[in-house]
Design an enzyme around this catalytic site. Structure first.
Site, PDB file in Angstrom:
ATOM      1  N   GLU A  60       0.813  -1.212   0.000  1.00 39.65           N
ATOM      2  CA  GLU A  60       0.000   0.000   0.000  1.00 39.65           C
ATOM      3  C   GLU A  60       0.853   1.272   0.000  1.00 39.65           C
ATOM      4  OE1 GLU A  60      -2.563  -3.303   1.311  1.00 39.65           O
ATOM      5  OE2 GLU A  60      -0.568  -2.606   1.927  1.00 39.65           O
ATOM      6  N   HIS A 129      -9.285  -5.133  11.149  1.00 37.90           N
ATOM      7  CA  HIS A 129     -10.021  -5.027   9.896  1.00 37.90           C
ATOM      8  C   HIS A 129     -11.379  -4.349  10.074  1.00 37.90           C
ATOM      9  CE1 HIS A 129      -7.074  -8.118   8.923  1.00 37.90           C
ATOM     10  NE2 HIS A 129      -7.359  -7.965   7.643  1.00 37.90           N
TER      11      HIS A 129
END
Length: 327
Positions: A60, A129
């Protein structure tokens, strides 16, 4: 108008904008060969080819930085994070580069980039998450933050975000990707960034809620209506810039406010909205503002605990009764 799923509305926005402007490309993990982790980009590789729909490694920080560099050189990237929890790996790129370069260059450089993907809790995905990131990114000057609650808003706001010359954090929801709704098929359908939507007019209490929480607000409003209580529901849609004027105008009418917000409570979106209401409309309040948020702990895994952790309809309903002094 067309009946589309939320994911299809997002895809339609990207496809239409990529057809309109060849400088736009999509990049992220599994967006190409796999058609997207949540099938948002299904068919786009076949339509636009591997130079404009680009699979990346699990990196990322790397592909966010690459996208920012591309934006500085005249392209208009859409960067997909498989979940916005993973955007934390790239947070230096987003906050210190994308958000600040235009200011630090005295306006010489623009950064027309959209960071998009699923945000917030999606069931039993555990602490790393399930973070609602809007309150984190909304604190950063230079970033626009959008969190639509339905397919039509998702399409119109994403098209506006892609056309914007500033970096935009566009927050979707994994659990809403399959939601269906009527969506405009106008290729120039744009919803202005920074304008809230009054989803339901009312006179007794204002409920402010965005993204998934918006649907809780509508359920609460229905329950209150059965008791003769008229709730006004406002969906901010854009977190930053925030359309506080629409919210304050509603407060001046209803004199009461409940905010439903999936953020953790400390320094949350609801905290900021509460402050701005009391700054601008304190004398119109007939009761303290009440907010319903996620709990102030990391998101648990167990099913019963994640349900406890998230904002609940019953808590929002009772909050409305409390500000109305009705038990």
């Amino acid at each position: 108008m067309a009946l589309l799923q939320y994911r299809e509305a997002i895809r339609a926005a990207m496809v239409e904008e990529m057809e309109r402007d060849e400088r736009i490309f999509l990049m992220g993990e599994e967006v190409a060969e796999y058609n997207g982790a949540y099938k948002v980009s299904e068919g786009m590789l076949e339509q636009f080819g591997p130079k404009r729909v680009i699979d990346t490694p699990i990196s990322e920080n790397g592909f966010a930085g690459l996208g920012i560099g591309a934006a500085l050189n005249g392209l208009r990237p859409i960067i997909e994070f498989m979940t916005f929890n993973f955007s934390f790996v790239a947070i230096d790129q987003i906050i210190n580069n994308a958000a600040k370069i235009r200011y630090m260059s005295g306006g010489q450089f623009q950064v027309p980039i959209v960071f998009r993907g699923p945000n917030g809790a999606a069931g039993q995905l555990a602490a790393t998450h399930n973070t609602s990131t809007e309150s984190i990114y909304a604190t950063i000057p230079g970033l626009k933050v959008i969190a639509p609650s339905n397919p039509d808003d998702a399409k119109g706001l994403l098209k506006s975000a892609i056309r914007d010359d500033n970096p935009v954090v566009f927050l979707e929801s994994e659990v809403m990707y399959g939601m269906k709704g009527e969506v405009s098929d106008d290729p120039d359908y744009l919803i202005p960034i920074g304008k809230a939507r009054i989803a339901r007019e009312g006179r007794d209490v204002t409920i402010v809620a965005h993204s998934k929480s918006y649907w809780i607000a509508l359920k609460v409003a229905d329950r209150l209506a059965e008791e003769g209580i008229s709730a006004e529901v406002i969906d901010p849609r854009t977190i930053r810039p925030l359309d506080i004027d629409t919210i304050v105008e509603s407060i001046r009418k209803t004199n009461r406010c409940v905010i439903i917000d999936e953020s953790n409570p400390f320094a949350s979106i609801s905290s900021e909205i509460t402050y701005q209401i009391q700054e601008r409309a304190f004398d119109h309040l007939d009761a303290p503002i009440v907010r319903i948020t996620a709990k102030d702990v990391p998101a648990p895994y167990a099913k019963n605990l994640i349900e406890w952790y998230m904002p609940q309809e019953e808590d929002a309903y009772q909050a409305c009764k409390r500000v109305l002094y009705a038990r």
